[in-house]
Each structure stands twice: as structure tokens, then as C-alpha cells.
Design an enzyme around this catalytic site. Sequence first.
Site, PDB file in Angstrom:
ATOM      1  CD  GLU A 279      20.571  34.036  48.100  1.00 58.70           C
ATOM      2  OE1 GLU A 279      21.747  34.397  48.202  1.00 58.70           O
ATOM      3  OE2 GLU A 279      19.892  34.210  47.085  1.00 58.70           O
TER       4      GLU A 279
ATOM      5  CG  HIS B  21      20.330  35.152  43.848  1.00 57.61           C
ATOM      6  ND1 HIS B  21      21.054  34.590  44.866  1.00 57.61           N
ATOM      7  CD2 HIS B  21      21.227  35.503  42.916  1.00 57.61           C
ATOM      8  CE1 HIS B  21      22.337  34.613  44.563  1.00 57.61           C
ATOM      9  NE2 HIS B  21      22.458  35.171  43.380  1.00 57.61           N
TER      10      HIS B  21
END
Lengths: 292, 391
Positions: A209, A248
Amino acid sequence: MAILVNADTKVLIQGMTGRAGTFYADQTMRYGTNVVAGVRPGRGATRHLGLPIYDTVKDAVRETGANASLVIVPAPKAADAIIEAIEAGIGTIVCVTERVPQHDMGRVKRALQGSKTVLIGPNSQGILTPGQCKIGVMPTKDATAGGVGIVSRSASLTSEILARCSAARLGQSTTVGVGGDALHGVGFVECLKLFRDDPETEAVVLIGEIGGREEEKAAEYLCGTDYGKPVIALVVGRHAPEGRRMGHAGTLSVLGALSAEHKISRLKSAGVLVAKNADHVVDTVLTALDRK
Amino acid sequence: MLLSEYKSKELLHQYGLKVPSGRIARTADEAEAACAGILSGSYPGIASKKYAVKAQIAAGGRGLAGGVRFAATPSSVRDEAARMLGRNLVTQQTGPEGETVASVYVEAALDLKAQYFVAFALDLDSGAPMLLASSDGGVEFEQKARMDSDTVHTLVIPDEDRVALTAFLSDLGVDEAAADPILAARRAFLDNDMTLLEINPFAKTAEGDWVAIDAKITLDASAAFRHPEFETMLAEQAIPGVEAEAAKSNINFVKLDGDMGVVVNGAGLGLATNDMIADAGGKAANFMDIRTTATSFDIAKGVELLLKDPKVKVILLNVHGGGMTVCDTVAEGVAFAYSRAERKLPCVARLAGTNADWGLRILKDRKVPAEVVSDMTGAVKRAVALAQGAR
């Protein structure tokens, strides 16, 4: 075969007697993982879920020969628990705890230097070798044994991709979640090296990601080696706005988020087959393995 | 947790770094009144006869968006403050709706001879504090650095090592006098559990002082348990907005400018869902990541934010129940939010993984107007169609 953990792995659980510890210890044991003991300071010489509890990791290792540990200790004490396990010579440590302070992880990284320990996490779903060993909190209903190695930065997306792989008869050798935090233990490169040496793994799926440097480092490693197995990657966050943190802690690096496009182009030039979105991962793996 | 500029500089000043004299102002009157103290040096920091007026928002990119103005007299300080206060400032980092300027920081404008960028973060490999420095300091630094990462030099400083630091600085053309404030900044970084400390510009004045002209500090929210003072610092600077509201509820929420509300567990699945929405021609109104510690009630709060947003036309629920967030917990939260909301927006639900059937049963029993689609691709397509006016 598989990487890092298998049916012979002897697991101890740090923080086993807590509410979360009890719940996940029970699930881990039900899966068939060879859990041999629990650790909880002050509760030595008692038993929990039918297993002996020790005051320290060192005691537990001496008495049971444990070589892996699952750390389910609340965030304020998680780093100390990991460091205790490193010092006791545990080979594979999995930490699932979320929100471990970054500076505590700085101490853990320093403790890891020069040790032989492999740390997975924190903020990781753990590691799973289907049918043999689960150390973590991931769902296992859809997991099947096979030849696809998965390494990922995200738990929920791993579950999604794993379920789709199994539905297409693509079983898994081992799945590893490196965790969503900026400072973590093993990364993509270490896992790629382990999967390369594992004869059972036929192909590797990287789930990356935006942010961090995992994908760039993997691309750099793959550029400089003849990997010998297909590597398939999914990089999510192509449409995330630049410069803003997306969940995150690892998604924003010091110099701003590195874009998904940037990571994708690096991976492609390293010979990685990049799936456009979650829908295309299975097809890409099947094509790479000539099973279409 | 982002500390605003003046809070950041206040903290650095406590560690011995030099900062311009300044004061926070919430009205134009207060801004004008601050000038006397800056001129006389009665506030801590370096005094001056010229002033800077700086909008206090919790995002960067302010300089390029007109959030920093210089003024030569107290009356023009007043005018600049009046222009900024209450205005919506949109920068690259605020998102499309911008942030309302509730206060300005009035400070001494100093004559600068050289400007540098200096920052501390933890080195991801060794875990030790790492100094990042560049001779291209100032407003446009971030853009320059993004395009050309060679402009930033790094030095990992595991122990307080003045010799290595001085050598590193001299390569950048920085004199030895800068080493002390930089080591002080390193101590501030370590003591306060910062994840990022940026001083930009870190400047040398005509008088030869090294001064932190602007600073931005990110504190590690995960370390708040050992820093009771974090709460006070943040309360004093009051950052408003839905994102902070959601964070209180164990949800990471980022507002975007589309019309599809997205409820997803996990950051990776959230990013993947938003990518698929964009690929299918839709526009997400938000990014959501339900943390593993969130309860149904926390999730309900997040869903309520979406149901209250007049721009949102449809809710897409995409959950892959895992070890820590199971489908029924999410379904309970959604059902609770719908039961309290006036707008019952159409919802497309796709639940998979742990307790998926149970979750769907909850949605049905509690009369959430949910259309159930069994796969992620189909659910995304259906939600995009609904947002575009399909029935």
C-alpha cells in the site's frame, strides 16, 4: 515445508491469561498449533487452558523448549515483552498488539540487532501455515494448504485475497502479515528471501500500500537477483489523496506519502506482475503459474 | 497528534532553542495588542520591530496558501489578522473543505541570512533518532524534496555525538553553533515521544543566532498513557473536525470529496475498496478504517458521521471479518446508527469472513435498508450505480 513456522513449532503465548490472550490462545490451540506454555509475570507455577504458566520467557523456554512466541500484551508493556523474548533466544516472535509507541519499537529494533530472532509485527495479524501452525489472530476458515506464499501489510485485505485464492484452488504455503506500523520487524524483502528458499512455495503474492518503503525495497532486491518464482503484487491506495495519513501509521513517511504509482512502476521494472486491483490478483497468479 | 506551530515552538523553547518572540491572538484587537510585547521583548524569544501574522491550523502547506503575512506596523498586523481570522484556509494537506482559522500567531519577523530544513524522525531500520537536513529550507521545501529526495541528507544519531554531528553539518555549510540547538531538539524529540519534529526554516539571523522560525511536531498518540500533559497541550490548541471526532471512537476517518460513504474494517481493505470505487467511476466521501479495538458503539459513531453528511447518497459496507473485528460487531454498529438517524440512506452490504451470516441477520432484523451483495466487486458496482441515480 513452509516458512518460519510448521507443525513442529513450539509456541508460547505472552499475555495468555488476559481476556484477549485467553480468547486467542484458545483459538490458536483449537487450530492445532502446538502451544506449549504461557507467560505471565507473577502467575508462575499456575495453569491456564490446561497449560503451564511461567513467570518469565526464559523459564518457559528452559522447561518446554519453546521456539516461537505470540505476544498479546497490552501496548504499554508490549515492547518489554518482545525484548524479553529476544533475550531469551526465541526464534520467531509474533506481536499482534496495536498502538505500540514508536519510540518503544525503536528500542525493540536495537534489541533485534545482532540477534537471530525474526519479529513479525507489531500490529500484525500474524503468521499462518495452513493445516500446521497459526500464530496470530487471523481467520482460518478460508485457508488451504498449497503453493502460494503471501506477505502483506494489511490484515483485512489478506483475508480477502486469501479467500479468493482458496476459491480458485490456489492454496497457501505460508501467509505473513508484516504489520501496519512504520517501525516493524520483518519486511517484504526478508519474506521474499525465505519464500525463495522454500521448495513448496511456487509463487509469492505481495500485498502493499501507499507510504513506507517496503515495496521499493522489494523492487530493489528483485532487480538484483534471479528470483526464480513469479512474484505478483497488489498495491492499494492509488486513489488516496496525497499527503494525508490513511489509517496505518506506516502510510505516511517522513517525506510525504510515496504514491502507489511510484511503487507500482518500481515493482513492474523489477519483473513483478502487478494486479490492477483486488479483482485481478487471482487471475494474475493463475496466468503466472500457467493454470489458466 | 499534530501540535500547532506556537505549541511546538513553546516546547522547543523549553529545551533551549531560540524562537522569535510571539503571542497567540484570537481577535484582531488581540493581534494588534501583541505587537507591544513583541517589540519590548516581554514575551520569551527574540524581539523585533517587524511582525509576521501566521494562521494556526493543524495542517501544513500554509505558506503557499496565504496563511503567513508580514506587517511593518501594529495597525497592519491588525488588518492582516482581521483578514485571516474566521476564513477558511485550503492547503494541500487540509482536504477540499479546508480549515477555519480560529487563531493567529503574531511574532517577531527576523532578518534571515540562511534558511535550512531540519527534522527528526526514527530511522525505520535501526530504530534510532535520525536527523534529516537540507540547505533548501523554507516554504517550498516539501515540494522540492518530494521531487528530488537528494536534497535531504540524513544522519542517524543513536547517542549524543557532537563530533559526528558537527562534521555532518559542516558538509552542509552549517557552522558549529547550530550543533547545540540541534542536539537540544533531539532531546525534545526523545523525551516527548514525538514521531516527527520538523523545524522549517531553521534559520541563521543577521546577528548570527540559530532560530526555529517555524516548527511542526507530531506526538505519538499511542504514547499518551505516559504523557498526561499531552491532553492539556491538545486541549489548549483545540483542533476541530470530523476526523478528530472519529479518532475518539477508535476509527481512522479521512474526509474526501465524493458522495459514497464507505464503512470498511482495516486500512488495507479500505484503500482497496476506495481504489475499486474510483475504477468503477464512483467517488468515495471518506476513507474509513475501523481499528481492531473499536466497539459497535464506536462504529455507530463513524456511520453517523456519514449519515449526517448531506453530500453522501449511499453507504457501502464492505467487511471481511477477521480475528479481531468480526462482522456482527460492525453490523450492530451500522444498525444502531441507522436506528437513530433521520436520513435512512440506501446501503449496499457485503460481509465476508468471521460471523458474516450473523452480521447479515442483524442488518435484516434491525431493518437496515441494505441490499446484500455477496462479492466485493458486485457490491462496489451496485453502490456506484446507486450513487449515480440508479434505483
